[in-house]
Design a protein around this motif. Sequence first.
Motif, PDB file in Angstrom:
ATOM      1  N   TYR A  59       0.829  -1.208   0.000  1.00  0.00           N
ATOM      2  CA  TYR A  59       0.000   0.000   0.000  1.00  0.00           C
ATOM      3  C   TYR A  59       0.864   1.257   0.000  1.00  0.00           C
ATOM      4  CZ  TYR A  59      -4.299  -2.637   0.728  1.00  0.00           C
ATOM      5  OH  TYR A  59      -5.367  -3.484   0.564  1.00  0.00           O
ATOM      6  N   ILE A  60       1.995   1.229   0.684  1.00  0.00           N
ATOM      7  CA  ILE A  60       2.912   2.367   0.660  1.00  0.00           C
ATOM      8  C   ILE A  60       3.405   2.595  -0.760  1.00  0.00           C
ATOM      9  CG2 ILE A  60       5.124   3.254   1.496  1.00  0.00           C
ATOM     10  CD1 ILE A  60       4.681   1.717   4.083  1.00  0.00           C
ATOM     11  N   VAL A  61       3.726   1.500  -1.446  1.00  0.00           N
ATOM     12  CA  VAL A  61       4.172   1.584  -2.837  1.00  0.00           C
ATOM     13  C   VAL A  61       3.075   2.175  -3.722  1.00  0.00           C
ATOM     14  CG1 VAL A  61       4.919   0.246  -4.839  1.00  0.00           C
ATOM     15  CG2 VAL A  61       5.763  -0.347  -2.564  1.00  0.00           C
ATOM     16  N   LEU A  62       1.834   1.707  -3.533  1.00  0.00           N
ATOM     17  CA  LEU A  62       0.729   2.207  -4.350  1.00  0.00           C
ATOM     18  C   LEU A  62       0.466   3.682  -4.093  1.00  0.00           C
ATOM     19  CD1 LEU A  62      -1.827  -0.759  -4.133  1.00  0.00           C
ATOM     20  CD2 LEU A  62      -0.210  -0.229  -5.959  1.00  0.00           C
ATOM     21  N   GLY A  63       0.564   4.103  -2.823  1.00  0.00           N
ATOM     22  CA  GLY A  63       0.397   5.522  -2.524  1.00  0.00           C
ATOM     23  C   GLY A  63       1.460   6.367  -3.204  1.00  0.00           C
ATOM     24  N   GLY A  64       2.694   5.905  -3.137  1.00  0.00           N
ATOM     25  CA  GLY A  64       3.770   6.611  -3.825  1.00  0.00           C
ATOM     26  C   GLY A  64       3.559   6.656  -5.324  1.00  0.00           C
ATOM     27  N   ALA A  65       2.953   5.596  -5.868  1.00  0.00           N
ATOM     28  CA  ALA A  65       2.696   5.541  -7.310  1.00  0.00           C
ATOM     29  C   ALA A  65       1.726   6.631  -7.745  1.00  0.00           C
ATOM     30  CB  ALA A  65       2.150   4.170  -7.690  1.00  0.00           C
ATOM     31  N   MET A  66       0.796   7.018  -6.869  1.00  0.00           N
ATOM     32  CA  MET A  66      -0.148   8.083  -7.217  1.00  0.00           C
ATOM     33  C   MET A  66       0.585   9.387  -7.496  1.00  0.00           C
ATOM     34  SD  MET A  66      -3.084   6.541  -7.154  1.00  0.00           S
ATOM     35  CE  MET A  66      -2.232   5.022  -7.621  1.00  0.00           C
ATOM     36  N   VAL A  67       1.610   9.680  -6.687  1.00  0.00           N
ATOM     37  CA  VAL A  67       2.411  10.885  -6.889  1.00  0.00           C
ATOM     38  C   VAL A  67       3.227  10.766  -8.172  1.00  0.00           C
ATOM     39  CG1 VAL A  67       4.225  12.354  -5.911  1.00  0.00           C
ATOM     40  CG2 VAL A  67       2.512  11.318  -4.417  1.00  0.00           C
ATOM     41  N   LEU A  68       3.791   9.581  -8.403  1.00  0.00           N
ATOM     42  CA  LEU A  68       4.584   9.367  -9.612  1.00  0.00           C
ATOM     43  C   LEU A  68       3.745   9.504 -10.874  1.00  0.00           C
ATOM     44  CD1 LEU A  68       6.738   6.298  -8.461  1.00  0.00           C
ATOM     45  CD2 LEU A  68       7.512   8.664  -8.741  1.00  0.00           C
ATOM     46  N   LEU A  69       2.438   9.213 -10.768  1.00  0.00           N
ATOM     47  CA  LEU A  69       1.548   9.351 -11.919  1.00  0.00           C
ATOM     48  C   LEU A  69       1.271  10.809 -12.262  1.00  0.00           C
ATOM     49  CD1 LEU A  69      -1.092   6.537 -11.218  1.00  0.00           C
ATOM     50  CD2 LEU A  69       0.561   6.610 -13.097  1.00  0.00           C
ATOM     51  N   GLY A  70       1.602  11.712 -11.330  1.00  0.00           N
ATOM     52  CA  GLY A  70       1.404  13.130 -11.597  1.00  0.00           C
ATOM     53  C   GLY A  70       0.307  13.777 -10.787  1.00  0.00           C
ATOM     54  N   LEU A  71      -0.270  13.062  -9.829  1.00  0.00           N
ATOM     55  CA  LEU A  71      -1.328  13.628  -8.995  1.00  0.00           C
ATOM     56  C   LEU A  71      -0.720  14.410  -7.837  1.00  0.00           C
ATOM     57  CD1 LEU A  71      -3.759  10.559  -8.777  1.00  0.00           C
ATOM     58  CD2 LEU A  71      -3.851  12.479 -10.380  1.00  0.00           C
ATOM     59  N   ASP A  72      -1.441  15.439  -7.363  1.00  0.00           N
ATOM     60  CA  ASP A  72      -0.964  16.141  -6.186  1.00  0.00           C
ATOM     61  C   ASP A  72      -1.440  15.401  -4.933  1.00  0.00           C
ATOM     62  OD1 ASP A  72      -3.625  16.892  -5.572  1.00  0.00           O
ATOM     63  OD2 ASP A  72      -3.437  18.807  -6.632  1.00  0.00           O
ATOM     64  N   ILE A  73      -1.133  15.950  -3.760  1.00  0.00           N
ATOM     65  CA  ILE A  73      -1.447  15.260  -2.504  1.00  0.00           C
ATOM     66  C   ILE A  73      -2.935  14.973  -2.378  1.00  0.00           C
ATOM     67  CG2 ILE A  73      -1.487  15.475   0.008  1.00  0.00           C
ATOM     68  CD1 ILE A  73       1.104  17.012  -0.117  1.00  0.00           C
ATOM     69  N   TRP A  74      -3.754  15.984  -2.600  1.00  0.00           N
ATOM     70  CA  TRP A  74      -5.180  15.835  -2.338  1.00  0.00           C
ATOM     71  C   TRP A  74      -5.869  14.999  -3.399  1.00  0.00           C
ATOM     72  CZ3 TRP A  74      -5.271  16.628   2.417  1.00  0.00           C
ATOM     73  CH2 TRP A  74      -4.465  17.611   2.987  1.00  0.00           C
ATOM     74  N   GLN A  75      -5.416  15.090  -4.634  1.00  0.00           N
ATOM     75  CA  GLN A  75      -5.945  14.206  -5.680  1.00  0.00           C
ATOM     76  C   GLN A  75      -5.594  12.752  -5.367  1.00  0.00           C
ATOM     77  OE1 GLN A  75      -3.929  16.003  -8.977  1.00  0.00           O
ATOM     78  NE2 GLN A  75      -5.617  17.395  -9.492  1.00  0.00           N
ATOM     79  N   SER A  76      -4.376  12.535  -4.890  1.00  0.00           N
ATOM     80  CA  SER A  76      -3.953  11.173  -4.537  1.00  0.00           C
ATOM     81  C   SER A  76      -4.802  10.620  -3.400  1.00  0.00           C
ATOM     82  CB  SER A  76      -2.476  11.172  -4.121  1.00  0.00           C
ATOM     83  OG  SER A  76      -1.644  11.589  -5.178  1.00  0.00           O
ATOM     84  N   PHE A  77      -5.020  11.443  -2.364  1.00  0.00           N
ATOM     85  CA  PHE A  77      -5.852  11.006  -1.245  1.00  0.00           C
ATOM     86  C   PHE A  77      -7.268  10.673  -1.708  1.00  0.00           C
ATOM     87  CE2 PHE A  77      -3.264  13.388   2.229  1.00  0.00           C
ATOM     88  CZ  PHE A  77      -2.414  12.298   2.328  1.00  0.00           C
ATOM     89  N   ALA A  78      -7.811  11.482  -2.612  1.00  0.00           N
ATOM     90  CA  ALA A  78      -9.173  11.249  -3.104  1.00  0.00           C
ATOM     91  C   ALA A  78      -9.271   9.905  -3.816  1.00  0.00           C
ATOM     92  CB  ALA A  78      -9.585  12.381  -4.042  1.00  0.00           C
ATOM     93  N   VAL A  79      -8.277   9.588  -4.648  1.00  0.00           N
ATOM     94  CA  VAL A  79      -8.275   8.310  -5.364  1.00  0.00           C
ATOM     95  C   VAL A  79      -8.145   7.148  -4.387  1.00  0.00           C
ATOM     96  CG1 VAL A  79      -6.953   6.872  -6.974  1.00  0.00           C
ATOM     97  CG2 VAL A  79      -7.391   9.270  -7.516  1.00  0.00           C
ATOM     98  N   ILE A  80      -7.268   7.300  -3.404  1.00  0.00           N
ATOM     99  CA  ILE A  80      -7.052   6.243  -2.418  1.00  0.00           C
ATOM    100  C   ILE A  80      -8.335   5.941  -1.643  1.00  0.00           C
ATOM    101  CG2 ILE A  80      -5.906   5.754  -0.211  1.00  0.00           C
ATOM    102  CD1 ILE A  80      -3.429   7.230  -1.408  1.00  0.00           C
ATOM    103  N   VAL A  81      -8.993   6.980  -1.158  1.00  0.00           N
ATOM    104  CA  VAL A  81     -10.233   6.777  -0.395  1.00  0.00           C
ATOM    105  C   VAL A  81     -11.318   6.186  -1.287  1.00  0.00           C
ATOM    106  CG1 VAL A  81     -12.088   7.949   0.842  1.00  0.00           C
ATOM    107  CG2 VAL A  81      -9.719   8.587   1.285  1.00  0.00           C
TER     108      VAL A  81
END
Length: 485
Positions: A59-81
Motif C-alpha cells: 500500500y505504501i508503494v501504491l500511494g507513492g505511485a499516485m504521486v509518480l503518476l502526476g497527482l498532487d497530494i489531495w488528488q492522490s488522497f481522493a483516489v485512495i479513499v
Amino acid sequence: MALRATGGTSEGPEPGEPVTDRAGHVETHGVDHIPDSDRHGRPRSLFTVWAASNMSYLYIVLGGAMVLLGLDIWQSFAVIVAGNLLWAGVGYLATSGPSSGTPSWVVTRAMFGVRGNRFLNVTLGWTVAVAYEAIGLALGSLAGFALAEQLGIDVNTPVKVAIVLVTAVVTFSISVYGHATIMRCSIWFTWALTACVVVLAYYVLRHTDWGYRTPAATAVHGHELWVVLASGFTIMVGGPLSWSSGADYARYLPADASRKAVCWWTAVGGFVPAVLLSGLGVLAGTAVDMTDAQTSLRAVVPGWFYPVFLLIVIFGSITNNVLTAYSGGLALQSGGIPWSRAFTVIFDASIALGLTFYSLFVSDFLDTMNSGLELSVAFLGPGFTIYAVDILLRRNRYDGVALQDQSSHSRFWYWHGVNPAGAAAMAIGVGAALLCANTGIYTGPVAAALGGADLSAAVGMSLGALVYAGLMLRRRRATVDRPGV
C-alpha cells in the motif's frame, strides 16, 4: 498434530472454541458446512484478521505511485479513499459466511452452478491467489535480503534461498493450521505492526512537504488528469476486489451473528490500514522519489529504524499471504480437488514458492505478474458485484447443507451444472471490462479511444451486476422466493 500457538497453548481450547477449530491445532473443517455446534466467536474479532492482512508495504508503494503518476497530494488522497471504499463491499460479502456456514468459494455455487463454480474457482480464484502469494513472498524475501545485509551477513545464493524458505515456512504454516490459529495470531500481528507503522508515520510526517507541487514535467491537467484519475482508481480498487472471499473468515460465527457487525468490522479492518498506509506513501512521495520505495524511505528514517522498517515489510507480506494461502487452499477444494484443506494449502504454497524462486533467481517476471494482476480487475470486478447482487436478491438466505450437494439433483445444478444467469453476466461483464482496460501488457480498444483511461473496474462491475440482476429476477418466483434456493 499440534504446536504452541502465538498467544496461547495447545493444552486446551479458548472459551467458545470447538475441538474442530482450536488455535495451535490443524483445523479439521474445509469447505464443508460448519454445524451450529462448532460456531463461535464475535464479529469484532474480524477487525484484527483484516487489519493484520492489510498492514502491507504494498500500500505504501501504491500511494507513492499516485504521486509518480502526476497527482498532487489531495488528488492522490481522493483516489485512495474512493478505491478503498469498496471494502464496504468486502464486508457485505462476508455476511454470507454466518448465513451459510461455508466459505465464499462454496456460496458462489448459487451464482454460477456447481460446475461453473468449479471452473471459476480453479482458473480464476486460485490462479490469482497463488500469483499474489508469489509476489508477496518475493517482496518479503527482498526485504529479508536487505535486512541480512544490514546485519553484516554475506547475502549469497544459499543465504537468499534460506531467507525465502524461512519466510515461506512461517507464512504457510499458519495457513495450514487454519482458522483459529489465524484469528489468534492476527491479534498480535495487528498491534505489533501498528506500533511500528506509527513510528514510521512520525518520521514520514517530519519530512512531508505540505506545500508540494507536482513537477511541471509530470503534472497532468484536463483530459490527461481524468485518464490518470481513472487509472489510479483501478489500481487502488484491485486490493479490495481481490478479497471477495470474506465469508471464509466469518463462516464460524453463529448463524444469528449481527450482519451489520460482520460487515462493519470486516470493512473497517481492511479500509483503515489500506488508506493510512497508502496515505503515508503519498506523503513520502513529496519528500523522496518513490520509484524504489524500499530504498528511498531509508532517507526519511534514522539508521536504527531502517531494519525495523524492513521487518515491517517482511511481516506485512507474511500476514497478507496467510489469508491468501488459506483462501487459495479452499478454492482448490471447492474446485473439486479431493484433498484435505491442509494439503491443498501445502500444494498451493509449493506452487507459489516455485514461482518466487523462478522470479528471484532465474528470470525477473515480477513486473509481468504485477501487470497480469492489474488486468485481473477485469475478471474480479464482475464476479464481485454478481456475488453482492445475489446476496441482495436472496436476502442473504443460504442453505449451507444444500450448497454441499454437487450432484445433478442439486438445486444449484441449474443447466448442465451451470447457472446461465451467472455465466452470461460474467461473460458480458468481463468482455466489457477488457475493452476498457489499460495495463502494462494490454490496452483495450475503448481505453485506447479514450486516451488510455482505464474504466475496466467501473464498467465490469456495473454491467456484471445489472445483467445478473435482470436475468435472476426473471426466475425469481422459482428461486429467490424459496428460502435457501
